[in-house]
Write an enzyme that holds these catalytic residues in place. Sequence first.
Site, PDB file in Angstrom:
ATOM      1  N   GLU A  49       1.071  -1.131  -0.062  1.00  0.00           N
ATOM      2  CA  GLU A  49       0.039  -0.046  -0.050  1.00  0.00           C
ATOM      3  C   GLU A  49       0.882   1.229  -0.022  1.00  0.00           C
ATOM      4  O   GLU A  49       1.881   1.357   0.691  1.00  0.00           O
ATOM      5  CB  GLU A  49      -0.918   0.036   1.072  1.00  0.00           C
ATOM      6  CG  GLU A  49      -2.160   0.837   1.191  1.00  0.00           C
ATOM      7  CD  GLU A  49      -2.940   0.685   2.361  1.00  0.00           C
ATOM      8  OE1 GLU A  49      -3.828   1.482   2.418  1.00  0.00           O
ATOM      9  OE2 GLU A  49      -2.565  -0.135   3.210  1.00  0.00           O
ATOM     10  N   ASP A  60      -5.485   9.501   9.102  1.00  0.00           N
ATOM     11  CA  ASP A  60      -4.252   9.251   9.428  1.00  0.00           C
ATOM     12  C   ASP A  60      -3.822   9.875  10.844  1.00  0.00           C
ATOM     13  O   ASP A  60      -4.088  11.012  10.982  1.00  0.00           O
ATOM     14  CB  ASP A  60      -3.128   9.814   8.251  1.00  0.00           C
ATOM     15  CG  ASP A  60      -3.195   8.815   6.994  1.00  0.00           C
ATOM     16  OD1 ASP A  60      -3.317   7.527   7.231  1.00  0.00           O
ATOM     17  OD2 ASP A  60      -3.365   9.559   5.909  1.00  0.00           O
TER      18      ASP A  60
END
Length: 264
Positions: A49, A60
Amino acid sequence: MTAVTECFRSLRSQGNCALIPFITAGDPDLSTTAQALRILDRAGADLIELGVPYSDPLADGPVIQSAATRALNRGVKLEDVLEIVKNAQGEVKAPIILFTYYNPIYHRGIDVFLDQIKAAGVSGLVVPDLPLEEAESLLQPAAAKGIEVILLVAPTSPPERIQAIALQSQGFIYLVSVTGVTGMRKQVATRVEELLDSIRSVTDKPVGVGFGISEPTQALQVKNWGADAVIVGSAMVKRLADNSPSDGLKSLEEFCRSLKQAIQ
């Protein structure tokens, strides 16, 4: 058959769990990212990824946010990321999944964006801020180009939503192990096992678990709960951030190998 689906089919036939490491493109620099793809591939990554740096990464945690900020400050753009992917073709066997927020897709236009990433050799796409209700606008054109859009199931998702996501997600289903953002945690929430069972009751598509996995013992635990893939991000990114490029790559390789060994 597309690359992500084929990878999982092959692993399942052997009774194996996939390892999916995540790194942020351009941190600490583009050259190191290019080397990291090759290192992760040879260290046992089944898929990789690759995060596209974005200025407002809502999903995030601090480690990946900081990495994205550093990359953006260096001027890293989507085109730079795709150039790295393109140059890795033929060398990196693991299918590459692009992790990007929706805004860069919207600004380029869905078809233009998909054509760009397809030409570079991207196999899959994760868009964490794409709601299920709007996913169809991306799912159909992506599928037509052989790119699989992986949808996320949150710990708070009710059963009917899990079923709808499972129906539409391509390649595999990305189960978020915790409420909140990415990041390393001391333990994986035991509710993950229950969530895996819930998903299993409505689909036989592969399920990957991410957010919060940072140690080989945690990876093994998630595998034993029935996950088809273990996704590790912040702990990978931190190894590149905390060291010189050469030491970071060495640490990354050792860590990736330890995770792979744990889940074999």
